[in-house]
Design an enzyme around this catalytic site. Structure first.
Site, PDB file in Angstrom:
ATOM      1  N   ASP A  81      34.806  22.746  27.881  1.00 29.00           N
ATOM      2  CA  ASP A  81      33.603  22.967  28.603  1.00 29.00           C
ATOM      3  C   ASP A  81      32.278  22.182  28.915  1.00 29.00           C
ATOM      4  O   ASP A  81      32.046  21.571  27.920  1.00 29.00           O
ATOM      5  CB  ASP A  81      33.020  24.331  27.456  1.00 29.00           C
ATOM      6  CG  ASP A  81      32.298  25.279  29.260  1.00 29.00           C
ATOM      7  OD1 ASP A  81      31.673  24.531  29.959  1.00 29.00           O
ATOM      8  OD2 ASP A  81      32.533  26.417  28.852  1.00 29.00           O
ATOM      9  N   THR A  88      34.298  31.430  28.805  1.00 31.15           N
ATOM     10  CA  THR A  88      35.379  31.119  29.426  1.00 31.15           C
ATOM     11  C   THR A  88      36.393  32.211  28.603  1.00 31.15           C
ATOM     12  O   THR A  88      37.854  32.145  29.031  1.00 31.15           O
ATOM     13  CB  THR A  88      35.684  29.260  28.165  1.00 31.15           C
ATOM     14  OG1 THR A  88      35.344  29.046  28.995  1.00 31.15           O
ATOM     15  CG2 THR A  88      37.673  29.405  28.524  1.00 31.15           C
ATOM     16  N   ASP A  98      35.615  22.802  33.301  1.00 31.21           N
ATOM     17  CA  ASP A  98      35.300  23.908  34.073  1.00 31.21           C
ATOM     18  C   ASP A  98      34.200  23.953  34.433  1.00 31.21           C
ATOM     19  O   ASP A  98      33.812  23.925  36.091  1.00 31.21           O
ATOM     20  CB  ASP A  98      34.732  24.918  33.587  1.00 31.21           C
ATOM     21  CG  ASP A  98      33.788  24.392  31.859  1.00 31.21           C
ATOM     22  OD1 ASP A  98      33.751  24.250  31.757  1.00 31.21           O
ATOM     23  OD2 ASP A  98      33.108  26.142  31.392  1.00 31.21           O
ATOM     24  N   HIS A  99      33.490  22.513  34.357  1.00 29.34           N
ATOM     25  CA  HIS A  99      32.307  21.610  35.546  1.00 29.34           C
ATOM     26  C   HIS A  99      32.046  20.501  34.631  1.00 29.34           C
ATOM     27  O   HIS A  99      32.211  20.390  32.825  1.00 29.34           O
ATOM     28  CB  HIS A  99      31.142  23.127  35.792  1.00 29.34           C
ATOM     29  CG  HIS A  99      30.889  23.599  34.229  1.00 29.34           C
ATOM     30  ND1 HIS A  99      29.379  23.124  33.559  1.00 29.34           N
ATOM     31  CD2 HIS A  99      31.018  24.342  33.853  1.00 29.34           C
ATOM     32  CE1 HIS A  99      29.834  23.648  32.269  1.00 29.34           C
ATOM     33  NE2 HIS A  99      30.307  25.012  32.644  1.00 29.34           N
ATOM     34  N   GLU A 142      38.900  26.207  23.838  1.00 24.45           N
ATOM     35  CA  GLU A 142      38.416  25.454  23.724  1.00 24.45           C
ATOM     36  C   GLU A 142      37.729  25.139  23.279  1.00 24.45           C
ATOM     37  O   GLU A 142      37.220  25.051  22.240  1.00 24.45           O
ATOM     38  CB  GLU A 142      37.404  26.922  24.873  1.00 24.45           C
ATOM     39  CG  GLU A 142      36.065  26.183  25.695  1.00 24.45           C
ATOM     40  CD  GLU A 142      34.885  26.718  26.467  1.00 24.45           C
ATOM     41  OE1 GLU A 142      34.469  27.474  27.149  1.00 24.45           O
ATOM     42  OE2 GLU A 142      34.938  28.323  25.980  1.00 24.45           O
ATOM     43  N   ASP A 202      29.668  21.616  26.025  1.00 21.80           N
ATOM     44  CA  ASP A 202      28.589  21.855  26.793  1.00 21.80           C
ATOM     45  C   ASP A 202      27.514  22.012  26.754  1.00 21.80           C
ATOM     46  O   ASP A 202      26.627  21.886  26.907  1.00 21.80           O
ATOM     47  CB  ASP A 202      29.770  23.116  27.880  1.00 21.80           C
ATOM     48  CG  ASP A 202      28.464  24.289  28.428  1.00 21.80           C
ATOM     49  OD1 ASP A 202      28.893  23.359  29.829  1.00 21.80           O
ATOM     50  OD2 ASP A 202      28.078  25.060  28.409  1.00 21.80           O
ATOM     51  N   HIS A 248      23.546  20.882  27.727  1.00 24.45           N
ATOM     52  CA  HIS A 248      22.893  21.552  27.736  1.00 24.45           C
ATOM     53  C   HIS A 248      21.373  22.248  27.304  1.00 24.45           C
ATOM     54  O   HIS A 248      20.310  21.353  27.555  1.00 24.45           O
ATOM     55  CB  HIS A 248      22.892  23.365  27.774  1.00 24.45           C
ATOM     56  CG  HIS A 248      23.745  23.807  28.859  1.00 24.45           C
ATOM     57  ND1 HIS A 248      23.697  24.292  29.961  1.00 24.45           N
ATOM     58  CD2 HIS A 248      25.324  24.099  28.594  1.00 24.45           C
ATOM     59  CE1 HIS A 248      24.255  24.484  31.036  1.00 24.45           C
ATOM     60  NE2 HIS A 248      25.055  25.038  30.060  1.00 24.45           N
ATOM     61  N   SER A 278      30.481  28.723  33.963  1.00 22.94           N
ATOM     62  CA  SER A 278      31.656  28.508  33.427  1.00 22.94           C
ATOM     63  C   SER A 278      32.675  29.875  33.404  1.00 22.94           C
ATOM     64  O   SER A 278      33.555  30.034  33.371  1.00 22.94           O
ATOM     65  CB  SER A 278      31.406  28.756  32.267  1.00 22.94           C
ATOM     66  OG  SER A 278      30.409  27.773  31.255  1.00 22.94           O
TER      67      SER A 278
END
Length: 536
Positions: A47, A148, A336-337, A289, A294, A298, A95
């Site tokens: 992620d 997710t 996912d990004h 995951e 991720d 952030h 996500s």
């Protein structure tokens, strides 16, 4: 003549059979005389992990191990292509939409969990695999109800409906229990509101209710997990809810007072359990995951980010070994990004041309995530509020000493804080998110690393895959090159011979009995997740 006719007919049957067998072999890669093995898919999601983060992970790994620049990580060795990440509502996905593209093989709007752009439930690869008699699992380091894992195992019109997601995950919806193994965090959404730390608005105890849906093993600590996996595989169906919310960042998880298993250990034991419980001809689908890669991005926290990346690399190594040793198995890894707009190289002063540097030794000196350090700082400010007003300058000196030693030096390895940095961290009224970003940028700047956002970006992400040898050298051809994220879902559907449409039809037919449509969604009617993708 009769004998000759019989011989001719017999020869024709033999030739026809041989032709049929040859056709089957060339179409499927298998001999019809050999019963097919069950097929397994391991879908891995890193992620928020963009191409720059992989370069960062590789470079730091090489530095730590004194490797040359040519040494490849476990991911580098299996790069096959890239994935385009946009959702149906934006070039920059979240996500929820990103995972639904994998699970339903459909584009959808940001915040959607297992529903199409109109908010209608769509069948997922996990549900279809279960309906085909396969075993299924989810292994994450976020809340198990987070975007997710939820997108594979639930259907809600907004990701914030985590209490409803938990209800569906235990099996209380149209399809019944679809998941055989769930490992991660998020315990608060399974506890009644009469329990301290619950995130539910109702009094439902989902851990207790889970028994009637067949859940046989429930683990709440890493110690329980270790004990149950010491000699034998976990008995399925099993859930492990190892934290009230998200599990700790890897750099913080290693501390003595944290009782949580590592991602690679959960993955290893999850694979062992699924293999052990699979009957002849029964394959499995497992989604793993690296969730907190991720969340570190952030926070613009390069320290938490790198250690969760390295843990994901180790998990990849574990899964690759499993794939090599088990026929008819494919693993896919993608993101996912991208998160953070992360860069290796920084122009700290817009008026001064930057040096081409990156300093891994700066990152190596840090010992905690900015998340933990901010919690520590907030606690200090709270405990010192009264003392500071009484002791005046003495209290001020004590606070500055705490910030220099406990937060900056012991936490981040920063030995030369500026006066501005001390002043900012001395302000007890600063918002926690602002302080986290401030600390992340303080160490990033020293290491020549940059961030452009605390949110997501729309760049393509890397796509990795590995297949067991018996699938043939062409098994991964459909994944090579640049793809829409939905192509990954389509690939899993094809490889496992799934029928998502029949699942969708069943969900839609009975939706009025279990599904909350958009018209019933109201933010004030539920606890909003403090998820990192909107800042809410």
């Amino acid at each position: 003549e009769r004998t000759r006719l019989c011989l001719c007919l017999g020869l024709a049957v033999v030739l026809a059979s041989a032709a049929a067998i040859t056709t089957i072999y060339f179409l499927t890669g298998r001999s019809s005389l050999t019963p097919p093995h069950a097929r397994n898919v391991i879908m891995m999601v890193s992620d928020g992990f963009g191409p720059a983060s992989q370069t960062y992970g590789r470079s730091f790994w090489q530095y730590k191990n004194n490797y040359t620049a040519s040494q490849l990580t476990s991911l580098d060795q299996i790069l096959v292509g890239s994935s385009r990440t946009r959702s149906s509502s934006s070039l920059v996905t979240d996500s929820a939409a990103g995972a639904t593209a994998f699970s339903c093989a459909k584009k959808t709007y940001n915040a959607a969990i297992g529903v199409d752009p109109q908010g209608v439930p769509c069948g997922t690869v996990l549900e279809s695999a279960k309906q085909n008699g396969m075993l299924t699992g989810l292994v994450v380091t976020s809340r198990i109800t987070h975007a997710t894992p939820a997108a594979f195992s639930a259907h809600v019109i907004h990701r914030d409906l985590e209490a409803d997601i938990a209800v569906q995950q235990i099996g209380d919806y149209e399809l019944g229990r679809q998941v055989d193994l769930m490992l991660g965090g998020g315990r608060c959404f399974f506890l009644p509101n009469t329990t301290k730390g619950s995130c539910r608005l109702d009094d439902r105890d989902l851990i207790e209710e889970s028994e009637k849906y067949g859940w046989e093993t429930v683990m709440l600590t890493g110690s329980e997990f270790t004990k149950l996996t010491k000699d034998n595989p976990i008995h399925l169906p099993a859930m492990g809810l190892f934290h009230p919310s998200h599990m700790n960042f890897e750099i913080d998880r290693r501390k003595d007072d944290v009782d949580e298993p590592a991602l690679h250990v959960m993955a290893r034991e999850g694979l062992r359990a699924l293999k052990a419980h699979a009957k002849d001809g029964q394959g499995f689908f497992l989604m793993i995951e690296g969730s907190r890669i991720d969340m570190a991005a952030h926070n613009n926290d390069p320290v938490a980010h790198i250690h969760d990346i390295l843990e994901y690399h180790e998990t990849i190594r574990v899964v690759r070994e499993f794939v090599k040793e088990n026929p008819d198995t494919i693993m896919i890894s993608t993101s996912d990004h991208e998160t953070g707009g992360f860069t290796l190289g920084l122009q700290a002063d817009p008026k001064v041309y930057p040096d081409y540097l990156w300093k891994p030794e700066i990152i190596d000196r840090a010992h905690a995530s900015t998340e933990v350090l901010v919690e520590k700082l907030v606690h200090f400010h709270s405990s010192q509020a009264d003392l500071e007003s009484v002791e005046g300058s003495k209290g001020r000196r004590h606070m500055e000493e705490f910030i220099r030693n406990e937060i900056l030096y012991k936490g981040l390895g920063i030995v030369n804080p500026t006066r501005d940095e001390i002043e900012f961290l001395s302000d007890s009224s600063a918002q926690q998110n602002d302080t986290m970003r401030f600390l992340g940028h303080a160490i990033s700047r020293r290491a020549s690393l940059g961030w452009t956002t605390m949110g997501h970006t729309g760049v393509d992400v890397n796509l990795y895959a590995q297949s067991s040898d018996n699938n043939g050298k062409d098994a991964l051809d459909k994944l090579r090159g640049n793809h829409e994220n939905t192509d990954i879902g389509d690939f899993m559907v094809s490889f496992l011979d799934l029928d998502l449409e029949s699942i969708t039809e069943r969900l839609v037919k009975t939706a009025d009995k279990w599904f909350k449509p958009k018209s019933e969604f109201a933010a004030e009617g539920h606890i909003r997740s403090i998820h990192e993708e909107t800042g809410n």
